[in-house]
Design an enzyme around this catalytic site. Sequence first.
Site, mmCIF file in Angstrom:
data_model
loop_
_atom_site.group_PDB
_atom_site.id
_atom_site.type_symbol
_atom_site.label_atom_id
_atom_site.label_comp_id
_atom_site.label_asym_id
_atom_site.label_seq_id
_atom_site.Cartn_x
_atom_site.Cartn_y
_atom_site.Cartn_z
ATOM 1 N N HIS A 48 0.824 -1.225 0.000
ATOM 2 C CA HIS A 48 0.000 0.000 0.000
ATOM 3 C C HIS A 48 0.854 1.269 0.000
ATOM 4 O O HIS A 48 0.673 2.136 -0.883
ATOM 5 C CB HIS A 48 -0.959 -0.021 1.190
ATOM 6 C CG HIS A 48 -1.636 1.279 1.451
ATOM 7 N ND1 HIS A 48 -2.524 1.841 0.569
ATOM 8 C CD2 HIS A 48 -1.528 2.159 2.502
ATOM 9 C CE1 HIS A 48 -2.951 3.000 1.060
ATOM 10 N NE2 HIS A 48 -2.353 3.214 2.221
ATOM 11 N N HIS A 72 4.137 6.969 5.544
ATOM 12 C CA HIS A 72 2.975 7.658 6.113
ATOM 13 C C HIS A 72 2.196 6.827 7.132
ATOM 14 O O HIS A 72 1.475 7.382 7.953
ATOM 15 C CB HIS A 72 2.049 8.153 5.004
ATOM 16 C CG HIS A 72 1.214 7.093 4.363
ATOM 17 N ND1 HIS A 72 1.662 6.319 3.308
ATOM 18 C CD2 HIS A 72 -0.047 6.667 4.628
ATOM 19 C CE1 HIS A 72 0.702 5.492 2.941
ATOM 20 N NE2 HIS A 72 -0.342 5.664 3.721
ATOM 21 N N GLU A 76 1.644 5.336 12.858
ATOM 22 C CA GLU A 76 0.331 4.898 13.344
ATOM 23 C C GLU A 76 0.248 3.378 13.502
ATOM 24 O O GLU A 76 -0.367 2.887 14.457
ATOM 25 C CB GLU A 76 -0.761 5.365 12.381
ATOM 26 C CG GLU A 76 -2.164 5.016 12.851
ATOM 27 C CD GLU A 76 -3.232 5.444 11.860
ATOM 28 O OE1 GLU A 76 -4.403 5.421 12.231
ATOM 29 O OE2 GLU A 76 -2.879 5.793 10.717
ATOM 30 N N ASP A 77 0.856 2.627 12.592
ATOM 31 C CA ASP A 77 0.636 1.184 12.547
ATOM 32 C C ASP A 77 1.829 0.339 12.951
ATOM 33 O O ASP A 77 1.737 -0.896 12.957
ATOM 34 C CB ASP A 77 0.213 0.773 11.116
ATOM 35 C CG ASP A 77 -1.117 1.392 10.721
ATOM 36 O OD1 ASP A 77 -1.904 1.710 11.627
ATOM 37 O OD2 ASP A 77 -1.355 1.566 9.510
ATOM 38 N N ASP A 139 -3.248 8.356 -0.844
ATOM 39 C CA ASP A 139 -3.586 7.262 0.069
ATOM 40 C C ASP A 139 -5.049 6.859 -0.108
ATOM 41 O O ASP A 139 -5.382 5.668 -0.199
ATOM 42 C CB ASP A 139 -3.318 7.723 1.507
ATOM 43 C CG ASP A 139 -3.806 6.732 2.535
ATOM 44 O OD1 ASP A 139 -3.248 5.631 2.628
ATOM 45 O OD2 ASP A 139 -4.769 7.065 3.269
ATOM 46 N N ASP A 259 -24.144 15.710 -24.427
ATOM 47 C CA ASP A 259 -22.681 15.764 -24.547
ATOM 48 C C ASP A 259 -22.041 14.695 -23.668
ATOM 49 O O ASP A 259 -21.510 14.988 -22.621
ATOM 50 C CB ASP A 259 -22.155 17.149 -24.195
ATOM 51 C CG ASP A 259 -22.674 17.631 -22.855
ATOM 52 O OD1 ASP A 259 -23.550 16.961 -22.284
ATOM 53 O OD2 ASP A 259 -22.189 18.659 -22.360
#
Length: 732
Positions: A48, A72, A76-77, A139, A259
């Site tokens: 990812h 990024h 956090e992870d 992301d 259109d």
Amino acid sequence: MIRQYELVEKVRDYNPNTDEALLNRAYVFGATAHANQRRASGEPYWGHPLEVASILTDLRLDDSTIVTALLHDTVEDTPATSDEIARLFGEEIAGLVDGVTKLTKLEVTSTETAQAENFRKLLLAMAKDVRVILVKLADRLHNMRTLDHLKPEKRRRIAQETMDIYAPLAGRMGMQSMREELEDLAFEVLNPEARTSIMRRFLKLRRDSGDLIPKISAELSRVLAEAGIEAEVRGREKKPYSIWRKMEEKQISFSQLSDIYGFRVIVTTDADCYAALGAIHRHWRAVPGRFKDYISGPKANGYRSIHTTVSGPGAARVEMQIRTWQMHAVAETGVAAHWAYRDGERVENPFAVDPYSWLRDLLARIEAGNEPQEFLEHVKLDMFTDQVFCFTPKGEVVGLPRGATPIDFAYAIHTRIGERCAGALVDGRRVPLWTRLRNGQQVEIITAEGQRPSPHWEDMAKTGRAKHAIRRALRDRQREEELALGRDLIEQTFARRGREGGAKAYQAAAVKLGQPSVEAMLVQLARGELSAHQVYEAIYPSPNAVEEVAPEPAEALTDPKRVRGVSRGAAVIFCQTCLPVPGERIIGLARRGGVVVHEMSCPILEQHEADLTRWHDLRWSPDASRTPANLARIDLTLLNQPGTLGKVCTLVGEQNANIDNIGVSTRKPDFFLMTMDIEVRDLRHLNDILTSLRAQSFVNKVERARHAPPPGQELSVDQPRLPLGTDPAAGA
């Protein structure tokens, strides 16, 4: 999954001077941090961040942004910390990673208030460094491409969030290609039946009329070549979501759409744009009302192009967009073009207008501190709508959302113009204020002194700026009216009872009633949440209310002691420095033969903090406040004018209190200071007296007396009275 060397090669293609060592370190760090993690699909999680970085390389962004994409999710992870990122990759990248991490924690589809607050944070992050949002958008784009393995309810939540916030935000930042893909991916989740139906219509159309795109592209290229214009022609079918939105807005069927094909003509210079426009209009008939020149009047996000619609082969309506290569880069990548690299150098700023002016305007509203729901409404109105461009009489261009009215135009010029708007001339003709403006119109606002916004204007206005200003003006006017009504009510009440009102009286009443300000009290009066009688009683309690609390003459105290917690037979002396009264927290300070009773904040207690063995926790007797025999001492600063002292004595007497003694300490030509001992029932009774005194214009200051003796001075058990005309004594 893109490999390490492939990523570095992609960056080096547009930036030969890239810091390959930095990119490699970030790749290894991220791969190690995410090594044991899997996505919902079961694929390695590391794929990812790599795809997010790859999306950003297509935008030709700088090394710091690419490294931020790789890292990024680490804070956090994974066990990685911001400090570690800063140490290994520098403060700039650590700041960007921290910004993306904070945005990831936002749940934008929660309650409306929380959604507004989160959107504030998102805009503030953009203002600090727009690259944070570029990483966040990339992301979100990759997450939308890989939603299949999530639970249906989570897919819908993410898709709705994308449709409400991130896709329009990408559009407002000029990143049209990303906006279209985000919208279509979200549309596929939110309304799969509608999208499938539109795709089937496209297939049927191709079967019936053949693939018109190659035919029109070839003919358009030939027309331009014959006109001597070097151009690249790109044709496409419009995205399913774009088709569906137009069907919904115009309430028409697919067969009625005029259109569904769009073509881009990309040329070298601005002059070529207008030459190509002439060649196209000479070859095909232009559709009236479908021409927009965003080159002479760019959109607020910097977008420039010429739009025209022609009647093409088989009477099919075809939309044409004519632009230069530089305009095309801005149209596709938006503000990302500001950070793009080519041949190792940052490209020259390609924007014809400041792409951040709209962001600064939104941030100004954040600082204005309006209600969260209003703020979110204004942001959506300003960000998520198409624009029309009108002119002032001086020829200045004003961009407004589609459906805007002269009221929006007036407020776009200046808030003061909007508030004084009395009418409007559009192309020289007087029109109602609810008239919808169209592209290219000249608008002149007629103003009048004394004109004020009407409540109906809010329904007419379309821009967040106008709606906010109108609501604020209406609130201010309502508040002015409420303040005037509240003041009238209390002034009439004071006048009927022959009492003096004024600012001091109202301030004293507000404090007594626990109001944050006099204005808040007056507003409550106007709304009926507070009565004028209550305000009056706060300063001048009625005699009947006082008599109800006072004891009957035959009612004697069964226990002469006013405090509890003292041994039988011990002498109880009240400190003459603080003179505590029932209702206050009291402490006993042991001395030979008894205790001296002090109020908790008495300054004398500070002299005995080192000897806490002498301290005793005392409490008042339940009967202590049933007779006005508790002495309280107050200091007053009074204007030196005839009758002042008599008025003070009258006020105290009206409160059923007795003046035990008076001492004047300072006498000046314009004022004098005095200390007064008053017999009161309890703290509440004393506060009523103080409030009444503070409300008087001739009382400059009144407060409890705290005259501490010099350190080490013995406290006298038999405190003498205050001799008239001398400094008040203290001690005991």
